[in-house]
Design a protein around this motif. Structure first.
Motif, PDB file in Angstrom:
ATOM      1  N   SER A   1     -13.192  12.338  53.380  1.00  0.00           N
ATOM      2  CA  SER A   1     -11.970  13.127  53.297  1.00  0.00           C
ATOM      3  C   SER A   1     -12.246  14.472  52.639  1.00  0.00           C
ATOM      4  O   SER A   1     -11.719  15.502  53.065  1.00  0.00           O
ATOM      5  CB  SER A   1     -10.906  12.365  52.506  1.00  0.00           C
ATOM      6  N   ALA A   2     -13.106  14.470  51.636  1.00  0.00           N
ATOM      7  CA  ALA A   2     -13.424  15.709  50.917  1.00  0.00           C
ATOM      8  C   ALA A   2     -14.456  16.548  51.659  1.00  0.00           C
ATOM      9  O   ALA A   2     -14.358  17.769  51.708  1.00  0.00           O
ATOM     10  CB  ALA A   2     -13.930  15.380  49.514  1.00  0.00           C
ATOM     11  N   SER A   3     -15.444  15.874  52.262  1.00  0.00           N
ATOM     12  CA  SER A   3     -16.564  16.614  52.862  1.00  0.00           C
ATOM     13  C   SER A   3     -16.386  16.899  54.350  1.00  0.00           C
ATOM     14  O   SER A   3     -16.994  17.830  54.870  1.00  0.00           O
ATOM     15  CB  SER A   3     -17.866  15.821  52.676  1.00  0.00           C
ATOM     16  N   GLY A   4     -15.604  16.075  55.031  1.00  0.00           N
ATOM     17  CA  GLY A   4     -15.481  16.209  56.478  1.00  0.00           C
ATOM     18  C   GLY A   4     -16.616  15.541  57.233  1.00  0.00           C
ATOM     19  O   GLY A   4     -16.605  15.493  58.461  1.00  0.00           O
ATOM     20  N   ASP A   5     -17.598  15.000  56.522  1.00  0.00           N
ATOM     21  CA  ASP A   5     -18.732  14.317  57.156  1.00  0.00           C
ATOM     22  C   ASP A   5     -18.399  12.838  57.292  1.00  0.00           C
ATOM     23  O   ASP A   5     -18.352  12.102  56.309  1.00  0.00           O
ATOM     24  CB  ASP A   5     -19.999  14.509  56.310  1.00  0.00           C
ATOM     25  N   VAL A   6     -18.171  12.389  58.512  1.00  0.00           N
ATOM     26  CA  VAL A   6     -17.740  11.017  58.765  1.00  0.00           C
ATOM     27  C   VAL A   6     -18.915  10.037  58.866  1.00  0.00           C
ATOM     28  O   VAL A   6     -18.717   8.826  58.778  1.00  0.00           O
ATOM     29  CB  VAL A   6     -16.850  10.960  60.027  1.00  0.00           C
ATOM     30  N   LYS A   7     -20.135  10.529  59.006  1.00  0.00           N
ATOM     31  CA  LYS A   7     -21.281   9.638  59.223  1.00  0.00           C
ATOM     32  C   LYS A   7     -21.466   8.592  58.127  1.00  0.00           C
ATOM     33  O   LYS A   7     -21.664   7.416  58.440  1.00  0.00           O
ATOM     34  CB  LYS A   7     -22.556  10.439  59.429  1.00  0.00           C
ATOM     35  N   PRO A   8     -21.431   8.950  56.840  1.00  0.00           N
ATOM     36  CA  PRO A   8     -21.594   7.912  55.816  1.00  0.00           C
ATOM     37  C   PRO A   8     -20.484   6.851  55.867  1.00  0.00           C
ATOM     38  O   PRO A   8     -20.745   5.670  55.647  1.00  0.00           O
ATOM     39  CB  PRO A   8     -21.556   8.690  54.496  1.00  0.00           C
ATOM     40  N   ALA A   9     -19.271   7.262  56.186  1.00  0.00           N
ATOM     41  CA  ALA A   9     -18.179   6.291  56.286  1.00  0.00           C
ATOM     42  C   ALA A   9     -18.403   5.358  57.463  1.00  0.00           C
ATOM     43  O   ALA A   9     -18.184   4.148  57.358  1.00  0.00           O
ATOM     44  CB  ALA A   9     -16.835   7.012  56.416  1.00  0.00           C
ATOM     45  N   LEU A  10     -18.857   5.895  58.592  1.00  0.00           N
ATOM     46  CA  LEU A  10     -19.119   5.038  59.755  1.00  0.00           C
ATOM     47  C   LEU A  10     -20.268   4.073  59.483  1.00  0.00           C
ATOM     48  O   LEU A  10     -20.221   2.914  59.905  1.00  0.00           O
ATOM     49  CB  LEU A  10     -19.393   5.879  60.997  1.00  0.00           C
TER      50      LEU A  10
ATOM     51  N   LEU B   1     -11.756  19.622  66.093  1.00  0.00           N
ATOM     52  CA  LEU B   1     -13.147  19.279  66.359  1.00  0.00           C
ATOM     53  C   LEU B   1     -13.569  18.044  65.571  1.00  0.00           C
ATOM     54  O   LEU B   1     -14.153  17.123  66.121  1.00  0.00           O
ATOM     55  CB  LEU B   1     -14.056  20.458  66.018  1.00  0.00           C
ATOM     56  N   ARG B   2     -13.256  17.997  64.294  1.00  0.00           N
ATOM     57  CA  ARG B   2     -13.647  16.852  63.469  1.00  0.00           C
ATOM     58  C   ARG B   2     -12.932  15.583  63.912  1.00  0.00           C
ATOM     59  O   ARG B   2     -13.535  14.515  63.974  1.00  0.00           O
ATOM     60  CB  ARG B   2     -13.371  17.133  62.000  1.00  0.00           C
ATOM     61  N   ALA B   3     -11.660  15.670  64.220  1.00  0.00           N
ATOM     62  CA  ALA B   3     -10.922  14.490  64.687  1.00  0.00           C
ATOM     63  C   ALA B   3     -11.490  14.009  66.010  1.00  0.00           C
ATOM     64  O   ALA B   3     -11.639  12.808  66.236  1.00  0.00           O
ATOM     65  CB  ALA B   3      -9.438  14.813  64.817  1.00  0.00           C
ATOM     66  N   THR B   4     -11.846  14.951  66.897  1.00  0.00           N
ATOM     67  CA  THR B   4     -12.428  14.580  68.180  1.00  0.00           C
ATOM     68  C   THR B   4     -13.778  13.912  67.981  1.00  0.00           C
ATOM     69  O   THR B   4     -14.072  12.891  68.609  1.00  0.00           O
ATOM     70  CB  THR B   4     -12.566  15.831  69.073  1.00  0.00           C
ATOM     71  N   LEU B   5     -14.613  14.465  67.100  1.00  0.00           N
ATOM     72  CA  LEU B   5     -15.918  13.854  66.833  1.00  0.00           C
ATOM     73  C   LEU B   5     -15.770  12.458  66.245  1.00  0.00           C
ATOM     74  O   LEU B   5     -16.506  11.544  66.612  1.00  0.00           O
ATOM     75  CB  LEU B   5     -16.740  14.737  65.899  1.00  0.00           C
ATOM     76  N   ALA B   6     -14.829  12.291  65.339  1.00  0.00           N
ATOM     77  CA  ALA B   6     -14.607  10.963  64.753  1.00  0.00           C
ATOM     78  C   ALA B   6     -14.162   9.983  65.828  1.00  0.00           C
ATOM     79  O   ALA B   6     -14.637   8.847  65.882  1.00  0.00           O
ATOM     80  CB  ALA B   6     -13.568  11.041  63.636  1.00  0.00           C
ATOM     81  N   THR B   7     -13.258  10.410  66.685  1.00  0.00           N
ATOM     82  CA  THR B   7     -12.771   9.544  67.758  1.00  0.00           C
ATOM     83  C   THR B   7     -13.909   9.182  68.704  1.00  0.00           C
ATOM     84  O   THR B   7     -14.067   8.018  69.088  1.00  0.00           O
ATOM     85  CB  THR B   7     -11.629  10.229  68.529  1.00  0.00           C
TER      86      THR B   7
ATOM     87  N   GLY C   1      -8.728  11.064  61.824  1.00  0.00           N
ATOM     88  CA  GLY C   1      -9.216  11.897  60.728  1.00  0.00           C
ATOM     89  C   GLY C   1      -8.532  11.583  59.410  1.00  0.00           C
ATOM     90  O   GLY C   1      -8.635  12.354  58.464  1.00  0.00           O
ATOM     91  N   ALA C   2      -7.836  10.457  59.328  1.00  0.00           N
ATOM     92  CA  ALA C   2      -7.112  10.059  58.114  1.00  0.00           C
ATOM     93  C   ALA C   2      -8.033   9.191  57.253  1.00  0.00           C
ATOM     94  O   ALA C   2      -7.840   7.986  57.111  1.00  0.00           O
ATOM     95  CB  ALA C   2      -5.834   9.311  58.482  1.00  0.00           C
ATOM     96  N   PHE C   3      -9.039   9.846  56.673  1.00  0.00           N
ATOM     97  CA  PHE C   3     -10.069   9.132  55.920  1.00  0.00           C
ATOM     98  C   PHE C   3      -9.507   8.423  54.694  1.00  0.00           C
ATOM     99  O   PHE C   3      -9.896   7.297  54.386  1.00  0.00           O
ATOM    100  CB  PHE C   3     -11.188  10.090  55.522  1.00  0.00           C
ATOM    101  N   ASP C   4      -8.611   9.089  53.974  1.00  0.00           N
ATOM    102  CA  ASP C   4      -8.016   8.467  52.790  1.00  0.00           C
ATOM    103  C   ASP C   4      -7.246   7.210  53.174  1.00  0.00           C
ATOM    104  O   ASP C   4      -7.319   6.190  52.482  1.00  0.00           O
ATOM    105  CB  ASP C   4      -7.102   9.448  52.052  1.00  0.00           C
ATOM    106  N   ALA C   5      -6.497   7.268  54.259  1.00  0.00           N
ATOM    107  CA  ALA C   5      -5.737   6.102  54.713  1.00  0.00           C
ATOM    108  C   ALA C   5      -6.688   4.969  55.088  1.00  0.00           C
ATOM    109  O   ALA C   5      -6.440   3.805  54.752  1.00  0.00           O
ATOM    110  CB  ALA C   5      -4.844   6.466  55.901  1.00  0.00           C
ATOM    111  N   ALA C   6      -7.780   5.299  55.765  1.00  0.00           N
ATOM    112  CA  ALA C   6      -8.767   4.277  56.134  1.00  0.00           C
ATOM    113  C   ALA C   6      -9.335   3.609  54.881  1.00  0.00           C
ATOM    114  O   ALA C   6      -9.480   2.379  54.835  1.00  0.00           O
ATOM    115  CB  ALA C   6      -9.892   4.897  56.964  1.00  0.00           C
ATOM    116  N   GLY C   7      -9.635   4.407  53.875  1.00  0.00           N
ATOM    117  CA  GLY C   7     -10.158   3.858  52.629  1.00  0.00           C
ATOM    118  C   GLY C   7      -9.151   2.981  51.913  1.00  0.00           C
ATOM    119  O   GLY C   7      -9.501   1.933  51.363  1.00  0.00           O
ATOM    120  N   GLN C   8      -7.901   3.393  51.915  1.00  0.00           N
ATOM    121  CA  GLN C   8      -6.855   2.589  51.267  1.00  0.00           C
ATOM    122  C   GLN C   8      -6.674   1.247  51.964  1.00  0.00           C
ATOM    123  O   GLN C   8      -6.542   0.207  51.304  1.00  0.00           O
ATOM    124  CB  GLN C   8      -5.537   3.357  51.241  1.00  0.00           C
TER     125      GLN C   8
END
Length: 177
Positions: A148-157, A12-18, A92-99
């Protein structure tokens, strides 16, 4: 190692991020961006853009030829990094995106890009725009790690949008000659 979201919400989270990234890139369903492509209108727009090219009001910045090529190569890598960040977010690879953001665009990337050497050829406003982009990338890297820790992608986007806006602002104001 990429962060694995806990099952059953992982999909679900990966689908929402996509979907969120796809909406940012292609617009919501039913928007003009989602309509069939009108080739004639596209060509007319391209011709208008070519006609208006002479009216380019961006500040032209002179770089020595080798420095210009180096800078353009860096900018193409920045675009590639943005695409890789979006792809990582979509998985859903938030850490990789940040790196990717920090290493290729963030404040820690300045030395590898030769920023100090290039800055001497930039007007003050262009330097400030570049610094804003690098700072925005570092802020995005932090928000991606938080996601990555919270699962909430909105702040990252939102941070990714700020990063992209910094790129757009610079390219709207300056051009290399």
């Amino acid at each position: 190692m990429p962060y694995a979201l806990p099952c059953p919400s992982r999909l679900l989270r990966a689908t929402l991020a996509t979907l969120t990234v796809a909406t940012l890139l292609f617009g919501p369903a039913g928007s003009p961006m989602a309509q069939p492509h009108d080739h004639a209108a596209h060509m007319a727009g391209m011709q208008a853009a070519q006609t208006n090219a002479a009216a380019d009001t961006r500040q032209a910045v002179a770089f020595p030829a080798p420095m210009k090529e180096h800078t353009l190569t860096n900018m193409r890598d920045h675009l590639l990094a943005l695409a890789q960040i979006q792809e990582a977010l979509g998985r859903g690879a938030f850490d990789a995106a940040g790196q990717i953001a920090e290493q290729r665009l963030g404040m820690s990337s300045l030395q590898s890009h030769g920023a100090h050497e290039v800055a001497g050829f930039m007007p003050e406003g262009m330097q400030a725009a570049g610094q804003a982009m690098h700072r925005s990338a570092s802020r995005f890297a932090v928000e991606a790690q938080n996601s990555s820790a919270s699962g909430d992608v909105k702040p990252a986007l939102a941070a990714l949008a700020s990063l992209t806006q910094a790129c757009v602002a610079c390219h709207a104001s300056y051009r290399l000659k």
